[in-house]
Design a protein around this motif. Sequence first.
Motif, PDB file in Angstrom:
ATOM      1  N   ASP A 147       0.816  -1.217   0.000  1.00 18.09           N
ATOM      2  CA  ASP A 147       0.000   0.000   0.000  1.00 18.09           C
ATOM      3  C   ASP A 147       0.849   1.266   0.000  1.00 18.09           C
ATOM      4  OD1 ASP A 147       0.831  -0.784   2.540  1.00 18.09           O
ATOM      5  OD2 ASP A 147      -0.850   0.162   3.555  1.00 18.09           O
ATOM      6  N   ASP A 163       0.301  -5.235   3.815  1.00 10.83           N
ATOM      7  CA  ASP A 163       0.147  -3.790   3.941  1.00 10.83           C
ATOM      8  C   ASP A 163       1.087  -3.271   5.026  1.00 10.83           C
ATOM      9  OD1 ASP A 163      -1.167  -4.819   6.137  1.00 10.83           O
ATOM     10  OD2 ASP A 163      -2.670  -3.238   6.172  1.00 10.83           O
ATOM     11  N   TRP A 164       1.242  -1.934   5.077  1.00  7.25           N
ATOM     12  CA  TRP A 164       2.221  -1.363   6.001  1.00  7.25           C
ATOM     13  C   TRP A 164       1.840  -1.629   7.461  1.00  7.25           C
ATOM     14  CZ3 TRP A 164       6.971  -0.427   6.502  1.00  7.25           C
ATOM     15  CH2 TRP A 164       7.444   0.339   7.566  1.00  7.25           C
ATOM     16  N   GLY A 165       0.542  -1.661   7.719  1.00  7.40           N
ATOM     17  CA  GLY A 165       0.111  -1.948   9.080  1.00  7.40           C
ATOM     18  C   GLY A 165       0.640  -3.294   9.560  1.00  7.40           C
ATOM     19  N   THR A 166       0.618  -4.266   8.667  1.00 10.51           N
ATOM     20  CA  THR A 166       1.103  -5.601   9.028  1.00 10.51           C
ATOM     21  C   THR A 166       2.631  -5.615   9.135  1.00 10.51           C
ATOM     22  OG1 THR A 166      -0.788  -6.542   7.881  1.00 10.51           O
ATOM     23  CG2 THR A 166       1.038  -8.036   8.356  1.00 10.51           C
ATOM     24  N   GLY A 188       4.452  -3.118   9.928  1.00 10.76           N
ATOM     25  CA  GLY A 188       4.763  -2.388  11.155  1.00 10.76           C
ATOM     26  C   GLY A 188       4.680  -3.264  12.382  1.00 10.76           C
ATOM     27  N   ALA A 189       3.734  -4.183  12.392  1.00 13.30           N
ATOM     28  CA  ALA A 189       3.582  -5.069  13.547  1.00 13.30           C
ATOM     29  C   ALA A 189       4.589  -6.218  13.490  1.00 13.30           C
ATOM     30  CB  ALA A 189       2.164  -5.612  13.587  1.00 13.30           C
ATOM     31  N   ARG A 216       7.455  -6.543  11.956  1.00 14.63           N
ATOM     32  CA  ARG A 216       8.883  -6.237  12.079  1.00 14.63           C
ATOM     33  C   ARG A 216       9.322  -6.166  13.536  1.00 14.63           C
ATOM     34  NH1 ARG A 216       9.259   0.294  10.809  1.00 14.63           N
ATOM     35  NH2 ARG A 216       7.899   0.868  12.532  1.00 14.63           N
ATOM     36  N   ARG A 265      10.764 -10.645  17.224  1.00 13.98           N
ATOM     37  CA  ARG A 265      12.155 -11.125  17.243  1.00 13.98           C
ATOM     38  C   ARG A 265      12.225 -12.628  17.016  1.00 13.98           C
ATOM     39  NH1 ARG A 265      15.373  -7.097  21.181  1.00 13.98           N
ATOM     40  NH2 ARG A 265      13.848  -5.444  21.197  1.00 13.98           N
ATOM     41  N   THR A 302      11.971   0.230   4.082  1.00 12.63           N
ATOM     42  CA  THR A 302      11.415   1.503   4.535  1.00 12.63           C
ATOM     43  C   THR A 302      12.287   2.603   3.949  1.00 12.63           C
ATOM     44  OG1 THR A 302      10.653   2.757   6.456  1.00 12.63           O
ATOM     45  CG2 THR A 302      12.719   1.576   6.718  1.00 12.63           C
ATOM     46  N   TRP A 356      17.163  -0.369  16.707  1.00 13.29           N
ATOM     47  CA  TRP A 356      15.926  -0.328  15.931  1.00 13.29           C
ATOM     48  C   TRP A 356      15.657  -1.713  15.341  1.00 13.29           C
ATOM     49  CZ3 TRP A 356      14.587   0.621  10.459  1.00 13.29           C
ATOM     50  CH2 TRP A 356      13.324   1.210  10.312  1.00 13.29           C
ATOM     51  N   PHE A 357      14.438  -1.929  14.848  1.00 13.62           N
ATOM     52  CA  PHE A 357      14.041  -3.238  14.326  1.00 13.62           C
ATOM     53  C   PHE A 357      15.140  -3.844  13.452  1.00 13.62           C
ATOM     54  CE2 PHE A 357      10.386  -0.416  14.736  1.00 13.62           C
ATOM     55  CZ  PHE A 357       9.678  -1.100  15.701  1.00 13.62           C
ATOM     56  N   GLY A 414      -1.287  -6.991  12.163  1.00 13.51           N
ATOM     57  CA  GLY A 414      -1.225  -5.534  12.274  1.00 13.51           C
ATOM     58  C   GLY A 414      -1.264  -5.096  13.713  1.00 13.51           C
ATOM     59  N   ASP A 415      -0.743  -3.910  13.957  1.00 16.10           N
ATOM     60  CA  ASP A 415      -0.620  -3.448  15.324  1.00 16.10           C
ATOM     61  C   ASP A 415      -0.752  -1.922  15.357  1.00 16.10           C
ATOM     62  OD1 ASP A 415       0.022  -2.878  17.886  1.00 16.10           O
ATOM     63  OD2 ASP A 415       2.048  -3.713  17.827  1.00 16.10           O
ATOM     64  N   ALA A 452       2.212   0.052  16.718  1.00 16.40           N
ATOM     65  CA  ALA A 452       3.345   0.270  15.813  1.00 16.40           C
ATOM     66  C   ALA A 452       3.075   1.446  14.889  1.00 16.40           C
ATOM     67  CB  ALA A 452       3.603  -0.994  14.992  1.00 16.40           C
ATOM     68  N   ARG A 475      -5.618   0.098  11.699  1.00 19.01           N
ATOM     69  CA  ARG A 475      -6.009  -0.862  12.745  1.00 19.01           C
ATOM     70  C   ARG A 475      -6.596  -0.136  13.958  1.00 19.01           C
ATOM     71  NH1 ARG A 475      -4.084  -2.965   8.680  1.00 19.01           N
ATOM     72  NH2 ARG A 475      -2.832  -4.873   8.642  1.00 19.01           N
TER      73      ARG A 475
END
Lengths: 533, 313
Positions: free
Chosen positions: A382, A410-413, A415-416, A418, A421, A434, A458-459, B32-33, B36, B277
Amino acid sequence: MMERRHFLKTGAALGVAAGAGGLSAPALSQGAAARTLRFVPQANLANFDPIWGTQFVVRNASMLVWDTLYGIDNTFTPRRQMVESEEVSADGRTWTFRLREGLRFHDGEPVRAADCVASLNRWAVRDGMGQMIRAIQEELVAVDDRTFRWRLRQPYPKMLLALGKNNTPIAFMMPERIARTDPFQQIAEFVGSGPMRFNRGEWVPGARATWSRFDQYVPRQEAPNWLSGGKRMLVDRVEWIIQPDPATAAAALQQGEVDWWETPLNDLLPTFRRNRNIRIEVADPLGNVGCLRFNHLHAPFNNPRIRQAVAMIVNQPDMMRAVIGDDSLWKQMNGFFTPETPNYTEAGGEILSRPRDGAAARRLLQEAGYNGEPVTMLVAQDIAWLAQMGQVANAALRSVGMNVDFVATDWGTVGARRASREPRERGGWNIFFTWFAGADCTNPASYLGLRAHGDGAWFGWPTDPGIEAGRDKWFAAANAAEEKAACEEINRAACQSLPFVPTGFFRVNQAFRSNVTGVVPGPLPWFWGVAKS
Amino acid sequence: MWAYIVRRVLATIPVMAVVALFVFSLLYIAPGDPAAVIAGDQATPEDVERIRASLGLDRPYLVRFADWVWDILNGDLGVSIFTNLPVSHMIAQRIEPTLSLCVLTLILAVSIAVPMGVVAAWKQGTVVDRAVMGFAVLGFSVPVFVVGYLLAYVFALELDWLPVQGYTPFNQGFFPWLENLILPAVALGGVYIALIARITRATMLEVLSQDYIRTARAKGVGQRGILFLHALKNAAVPIVTVVGIGLALLIGGAVVTESVFAIPGLGRLTVDAILRRDYPVIQGVVLLFSFVYVLVNLLIDLLYTLFDPRIRY
């Protein structure tokens, strides 16, 4: 040709809506329209707490409402803003700041030192430089209404940069009652001492946000220069109109329904260039740094030689032509810092600069023991830039025999995921994409992607004592030459350990109506000094 | 009749409960989160964790679901994770544009599609019939956003008759309100017109072949009277049914239309909430849509009695 505002009225005259007396259309006078600046921001203003939510769009909106103690200019030098004077003790451990006279919040209350102390306390919890200062803080107290003192256990030479930087979160000054809010909770009032007041009642998240000029704002006398100088508003009202669809935003700009679009799609620029009512300029000379980020915790990228093999085949021209297209808007970067800024260096950057070599990369993969482990690549579809980077990288990795598990999501996923661990088979990941704002990559202070302190990083969680040692030297540097030397050390280390692979440096354009004047390129849109005729 | 209405209204409660459970569970298992997203790209994992905890997203599924249901029972749809505004307030801000768009589209669609379908049935097999059916196929086939862009290009960019985007509330004047909604309503109405016109035509053809129509003709009733007094009234039940079912189509289409024309309605609110989300907003909006859908179905059922006296509840 029949014009829009006459269309329906003509219809009415023809009897389409005869007898509809009393239904009126309000009309803005030309003067009022010229005093309202209608701006299409890069994203939706979904929240309005610049400490709680650190998205760039929140920072950009916050600039209107909240003022800062210092502000950087276009040479990255912090200049006084709310502060009238500062004094640092001979041992460099005590800073005393005095506020300018006459500063007021939007509720009419004077800005006091106690407000600044509370604001700094909240900011320091969330900001990287703030956390460093907190770690060596002895006390931060208000001495009187206009003076506060920050006493440290050891010198912190970058104090003024920390207070004046433009990277999120910015040290904005809020009334004490608001600044006492937990930094991990949103504030409920939007009262600042900046040049514009936020019209909370008109805020429709996802659609519109508006600000009105704050008449009691006291600008500095100096000319405005990025975050510093006199923030004089030349319009009475700023309206942000959120446009989810780029084609609609383009049409609205062409029709004069909006005045300024922060991030137009490159594909639409040729249309604008043919329109004499629209001007196009580079939005931010500091641009952006593309990033292919590795997960350093798990195979195969816990092996530095496999990361190096990937760096040998990531072709920045391919990436950038896919991402941005126009060759005048991107540059090859053979280092990690923002090109064309003082700290940019290519020291040790041969792995990025030499010709791409798939055969050598394949050999290196073999030597490093890569035996076809899957590489989970998270690619946000997206966000066009990231989708393009993913496609190019996918082809490159496959070309040297890597077993890519391409996860289109999508970026939301992303973001979560990444943040996980775990290894890839338990919901983790190996690569994601990114970009960093070039403004964040001009020095090590705010360059999170270049931290390499393992679990705290960072991630991707890279570990490289060389990078961290160079970073410490930069913070301790007394002058520009020492800072540059520290950055060269960091760059050399990073080109070996590769916390990430830069995928190129790119800029984007902004577009505005030609009756808008005073737009100054910078890392964020400055609204002061902008006028409409 | 009243007993039927009460029964149907009561029946919405388990339906809404199932919807609530389904939506909540779906969002719970969806990747999703929001923490984040809030924290931003530059946030550390620790920042994300703290935000997640502050939002209560680290609590177990059942606890979160129970809290949410309890709040709903107390009339509270919750607070948006992102804006910190009550969900009910956000819905209230957005309901007028969506309602305006849907009502205008409905009026436009029914007033165009029903006569089109009637005429097509009356002129079956002629050029008129083929033209109407050709339009219907086109209406079904061309996506709303394509129609939207074309309309905006012609009527806004080229002719400068109408605005490209935005919404003006009704209380700021009828014409500004209408100006902003004409293009979206036409774009959104295309599919709806096609659907209703086809159903009207098919139903009318069936009715026109009935014996009582032949009797009416034999008694000397004129063509207009046959079409609109005898045939259309008897064809109304399936048409009304389709209008009701089409409401789901309308709500789905509104999401796209509101994005294309930058209308600050519920459709855009839903899309934004899904992308970020923003669970309380998604849940609130989906519950509202479900409730509206159930309500509309009830209204359609009640309308049947107006058109067909044989139907009794």
